[in-house]
Design an enzyme around this catalytic site. Sequence first.
Site, PDB file in Angstrom:
ATOM      1  N   LYS A   1       0.833  -1.223   0.000  1.00 17.60           N
ATOM      2  CA  LYS A   1       0.000   0.000   0.000  1.00 17.60           C
ATOM      3  C   LYS A   1       0.862   1.266   0.000  1.00 17.60           C
ATOM      4  O   LYS A   1       0.669   2.153  -0.813  1.00 17.60           O
ATOM      5  CB  LYS A   1      -0.898  -0.005   1.247  1.00 17.60           C
ATOM      6  CG  LYS A   1      -1.543   1.336   1.543  1.00 17.60           C
ATOM      7  CD  LYS A   1      -2.465   1.289   2.729  1.00 17.60           C
ATOM      8  CE  LYS A   1      -1.849   1.655   4.059  1.00 17.60           C
ATOM      9  NZ  LYS A   1      -1.588   3.076   4.296  1.00 17.60           N
ATOM     10  N   ASN A   2       1.834   1.311   0.925  1.00 19.88           N
ATOM     11  CA  ASN A   2       2.567   2.562   1.079  1.00 19.88           C
ATOM     12  C   ASN A   2       3.615   2.777  -0.008  1.00 19.88           C
ATOM     13  O   ASN A   2       4.253   3.820  -0.065  1.00 19.88           O
ATOM     14  CB  ASN A   2       3.179   2.647   2.477  1.00 19.88           C
ATOM     15  CG  ASN A   2       2.089   2.821   3.529  1.00 19.88           C
ATOM     16  OD1 ASN A   2       0.945   3.143   3.192  1.00 19.88           O
ATOM     17  ND2 ASN A   2       2.424   2.600   4.793  1.00 19.88           N
TER      18      ASN A   2
ATOM     19  N   CYS B   1      -6.048   8.058   8.811  1.00 17.38           N
ATOM     20  CA  CYS B   1      -6.174   7.538  10.174  1.00 17.38           C
ATOM     21  C   CYS B   1      -5.766   8.616  11.174  1.00 17.38           C
ATOM     22  O   CYS B   1      -4.770   9.324  10.957  1.00 17.38           O
ATOM     23  CB  CYS B   1      -5.286   6.310  10.352  1.00 17.38           C
ATOM     24  SG  CYS B   1      -5.906   4.852   9.484  1.00 17.38           S
TER      25      CYS B   1
ATOM     26  N   ARG C   1      -0.336  14.826  12.757  1.00 15.16           N
ATOM     27  CA  ARG C   1      -0.067  14.555  11.341  1.00 15.16           C
ATOM     28  C   ARG C   1       0.045  15.864  10.535  1.00 15.16           C
ATOM     29  O   ARG C   1      -0.705  16.120   9.588  1.00 15.16           O
ATOM     30  CB  ARG C   1      -1.099  13.592  10.739  1.00 15.16           C
ATOM     31  CG  ARG C   1      -1.185  12.286  11.497  1.00 15.16           C
ATOM     32  CD  ARG C   1      -1.819  11.177  10.707  1.00 15.16           C
ATOM     33  NE  ARG C   1      -0.879  10.522   9.808  1.00 15.16           N
ATOM     34  CZ  ARG C   1      -1.179   9.467   9.064  1.00 15.16           C
ATOM     35  NH1 ARG C   1      -2.385   8.971   9.092  1.00 15.16           N
ATOM     36  NH2 ARG C   1      -0.278   8.920   8.280  1.00 15.16           N
TER      37      ARG C   1
ATOM     38  N   ASP D   1       3.872   0.965  12.108  1.00 17.83           N
ATOM     39  CA  ASP D   1       2.701   0.288  11.530  1.00 17.83           C
ATOM     40  C   ASP D   1       2.544  -1.144  12.029  1.00 17.83           C
ATOM     41  O   ASP D   1       1.578  -1.822  11.662  1.00 17.83           O
ATOM     42  CB  ASP D   1       2.782   0.306   9.991  1.00 17.83           C
ATOM     43  CG  ASP D   1       2.621   1.711   9.441  1.00 17.83           C
ATOM     44  OD1 ASP D   1       2.137   2.585  10.178  1.00 17.83           O
ATOM     45  OD2 ASP D   1       2.998   1.933   8.279  1.00 17.83           O
TER      46      ASP D   1
ATOM     47  N   ARG E   1      -8.885  -0.553   4.128  1.00 15.72           N
ATOM     48  CA  ARG E   1      -8.041   0.458   3.481  1.00 15.72           C
ATOM     49  C   ARG E   1      -6.673  -0.102   3.140  1.00 15.72           C
ATOM     50  O   ARG E   1      -6.013   0.383   2.214  1.00 15.72           O
ATOM     51  CB  ARG E   1      -7.863   1.672   4.411  1.00 15.72           C
ATOM     52  CG  ARG E   1      -9.143   2.441   4.607  1.00 15.72           C
ATOM     53  CD  ARG E   1      -8.884   3.691   5.373  1.00 15.72           C
ATOM     54  NE  ARG E   1      -7.721   4.367   4.828  1.00 15.72           N
ATOM     55  CZ  ARG E   1      -7.102   5.364   5.401  1.00 15.72           C
ATOM     56  NH1 ARG E   1      -7.522   5.808   6.553  1.00 15.72           N
ATOM     57  NH2 ARG E   1      -6.051   5.922   4.838  1.00 15.72           N
TER      58      ARG E   1
HETATM   59  N1  EPU Z   1       5.338  15.100  10.504  1.00 12.69           N
HETATM   60  C1  EPU Z   1       5.507  16.424  10.779  1.00 12.69           C
HETATM   61  N2  EPU Z   1       5.420  17.292   9.739  1.00 12.69           N
HETATM   62  C2  EPU Z   1       5.182  16.901   8.463  1.00 12.69           C
HETATM   63  C3  EPU Z   1       5.029  15.506   8.195  1.00 12.69           C
HETATM   64  C4  EPU Z   1       5.121  14.632   9.254  1.00 12.69           C
HETATM   65  O1  EPU Z   1       5.710  16.823  11.913  1.00 12.69           O
HETATM   66  O2  EPU Z   1       5.104  17.755   7.562  1.00 12.69           O
HETATM   67  C5  EPU Z   1       5.389  14.131  11.623  1.00 12.69           C
HETATM   68  C6  EPU Z   1       4.057  13.401  11.785  1.00 12.69           C
HETATM   69  O3  EPU Z   1       3.129  14.146  12.521  1.00 12.69           O
HETATM   70  C7  EPU Z   1       4.468  12.125  12.450  1.00 12.69           C
HETATM   71  C8  EPU Z   1       5.870  11.871  11.907  1.00 12.69           C
HETATM   72  O4  EPU Z   1       6.308  13.116  11.336  1.00 12.69           O
HETATM   73  O5  EPU Z   1       4.516  12.308  13.829  1.00 12.69           O
HETATM   74  C9  EPU Z   1       5.953  10.784  10.856  1.00 12.69           C
HETATM   75  O6  EPU Z   1       5.030  11.038   9.814  1.00 12.69           O
HETATM   76  P1  EPU Z   1       5.326  10.644   8.304  1.00 12.69           P
HETATM   77  O7  EPU Z   1       5.172  11.879   7.480  1.00 12.69           O
HETATM   78  O8  EPU Z   1       6.584   9.879   8.217  1.00 12.69           O
HETATM   79  O9  EPU Z   1       4.109   9.682   8.019  1.00 12.69           O
HETATM   80  P2  EPU Z   1       3.144   9.690   6.765  1.00 12.69           P
HETATM   81  O10 EPU Z   1       3.882   9.966   5.534  1.00 12.69           O
HETATM   82  O11 EPU Z   1       1.943  10.485   7.090  1.00 12.69           O
HETATM   83  C10 EPU Z   1       3.532   7.165   6.229  1.00 12.69           C
HETATM   84  C11 EPU Z   1       2.660   5.950   6.072  1.00 12.69           C
HETATM   85  C12 EPU Z   1       2.112   5.566   7.426  1.00 12.69           C
HETATM   86  C13 EPU Z   1       3.281   5.269   8.352  1.00 12.69           C
HETATM   87  C14 EPU Z   1       4.221   6.475   8.434  1.00 12.69           C
HETATM   88  C15 EPU Z   1       5.462   6.236   9.251  1.00 12.69           C
HETATM   89  C16 EPU Z   1       1.796   6.168   3.844  1.00 12.69           C
HETATM   90  C17 EPU Z   1       0.644   6.414   2.953  1.00 12.69           C
HETATM   91  N3  EPU Z   1       1.583   6.261   5.142  1.00 12.69           N
HETATM   92  O12 EPU Z   1       2.690   8.168   6.770  1.00 12.69           O
HETATM   93  O13 EPU Z   1       1.335   4.385   7.232  1.00 12.69           O
HETATM   94  O14 EPU Z   1       2.793   4.977   9.635  1.00 12.69           O
HETATM   95  O15 EPU Z   1       4.619   6.858   7.102  1.00 12.69           O
HETATM   96  O16 EPU Z   1       6.169   5.149   8.749  1.00 12.69           O
HETATM   97  O17 EPU Z   1       2.886   5.872   3.384  1.00 12.69           O
HETATM   98  C18 EPU Z   1      -0.342   2.842   7.716  1.00 12.69           C
HETATM   99  O18 EPU Z   1       0.002   2.229   6.692  1.00 12.69           O
HETATM  100  O19 EPU Z   1      -1.151   2.372   8.561  1.00 12.69           O
HETATM  101  C19 EPU Z   1       0.207   4.173   7.959  1.00 12.69           C
HETATM  102  C20 EPU Z   1      -0.313   5.023   8.838  1.00 12.69           C
END
Ligand code: EPU
Length: 419
Positions: free
Chosen positions: A22-23, A115, A120, A305, A399
């Site tokens: 997915k990711n 989620c 976030r 995750d 999802r």
């Molecule tokens: N963060 C910030 N500022 C930003 C972006 C992120 O402070 O501009 C913080 C977030 O609040 C969080 C941390 O950085 O505390 C990590 O967030 P990240 O941006 O790495 O996560 P994401 O891109 O929103 C992806 C995966 C998630 C997975 C995380 C961490 C996808 C679509 N989603 O999310 O997957 O948990 O990386 O590995 O790739 C899941 O599959 O269940 C899922 C939530």
Amino acid sequence: MCKFRIRGQKRIMGELCIGGAKNAVLPMLAAMCLNESESEIHNCPPIADTFESIKILQSIGCKVEFDGTLKVDSSGSLSADIPDEIVGKMRSSILFMGAMLGRLGKVNIALPGGCKLGVRAIDLHTYGLQKMGAKICMKNDKLYCEADELKGTTILLHTASVGATENLMLAAVKAIGETVIQNAAQEPEIIDLANFLTGMGAKIHGAGTDTIVISGVKKMYAGKPYSIMPDRIVAGTYLVAAAITGGFLKLRNVRPHDLAPVTNALAEMGCVIHCGKNCITLAGPPRLKALPRLMTEVHPGFPTDMQAQFVAALSIADGTSTVTETIFESRHAHAHDLNRMGAMINVSSDSRTFTVHGKPTLQGTTVKAHDLRGGAALILAGLAAEGETVVDDAEYVQRGYANIENDLTALGADIVLEK
Ligand code: EPU
């Protein structure tokens, strides 16, 4: 809303082939806007988030066919307006910001949903794109972004964010000059995205390290059909299903190296694990052992995750475990539902640390998924529990898991999806 109904205490036994991640596919779906041409992806998971991203592509003017193989034609003229209702459902829709700035120099997109795991924020996404020359203003929770031209620059991320790294890669591949992303995320899905973009003509070095260097190109083209990496979190979830039921599982089409933090933790819990080239076998012990200390970390640490699934397994392990969530502030809803099934989990006042006192067994009851992985964790608990467990709001799980009920049934579980 639909629900899973599980009659527990059946051992997970058998063999399963893992599908695409997915990711990995979600950023690639955004990337498919960039090449003004056709792209093809094999092994694309038929999950709700894929279908939502396909709706975005269609709504902005791409032609899409999906029957296991995904074909996208982005050669027509595309609209810069991403429909609010789809963006609100999925965090990854924010990746269309970088991709559409790269393609059109313009995009209007609502703040993303997804989620609820904490704040976030998207400050890193907007900071990086602004540093590349985009003008971004927000009105009524909607971002209006424009760039006459994107220019390469050096961007230091304060957190190694997966999404921000991907968004900046998507914008930088067509920017003028060189972009350097420092403190970049190093997850395997970043490497997969870099490989996919490289197949379309992008010039990217360092993906998988903390510094990614991208030299912008004027034009991208139709790459060769691409096969997505296997889903390491789906694989990890099924390994825990076998571990929690004292079963035996062989997974095919997995990359053991990507799963090492998960298999190492399972081995410490008493599972016997063998890794082959593209396969992993796991034999679960009669009772799992507690883990004194487990902490989620960015890759190559233990993945956030998989935190909820491990909390579920540790709730019936022998001894007391401590699990600390360091990535998200608020990824704990599953602990309260597990406690309703008889688990003894104390969540610290900052919601980051779980102290899990292992019980010999859990009891089935009606619980509710609050997010994707938390919902998967409740299914795992239901597989091990006495009696019947009903997991409401199954849509969260759909999802990210394609037909989890069919996979688990084939492995000996008693689980049905009720609509
Ligand atoms: N963060 C910030 N500022 C930003 C972006 C992120 O402070 O501009 C913080 C977030 O609040 C969080 C941390 O950085 O505390 C990590 O967030 P990240 O941006 O790495 O996560 P994401 O891109 O929103 C992806 C995966 C998630 C997975 C995380 C961490 C996808 C679509 N989603 O999310 O997957 O948990 O990386 O590995 O790739 C899941 O599959 O269940 C899922 C939530």
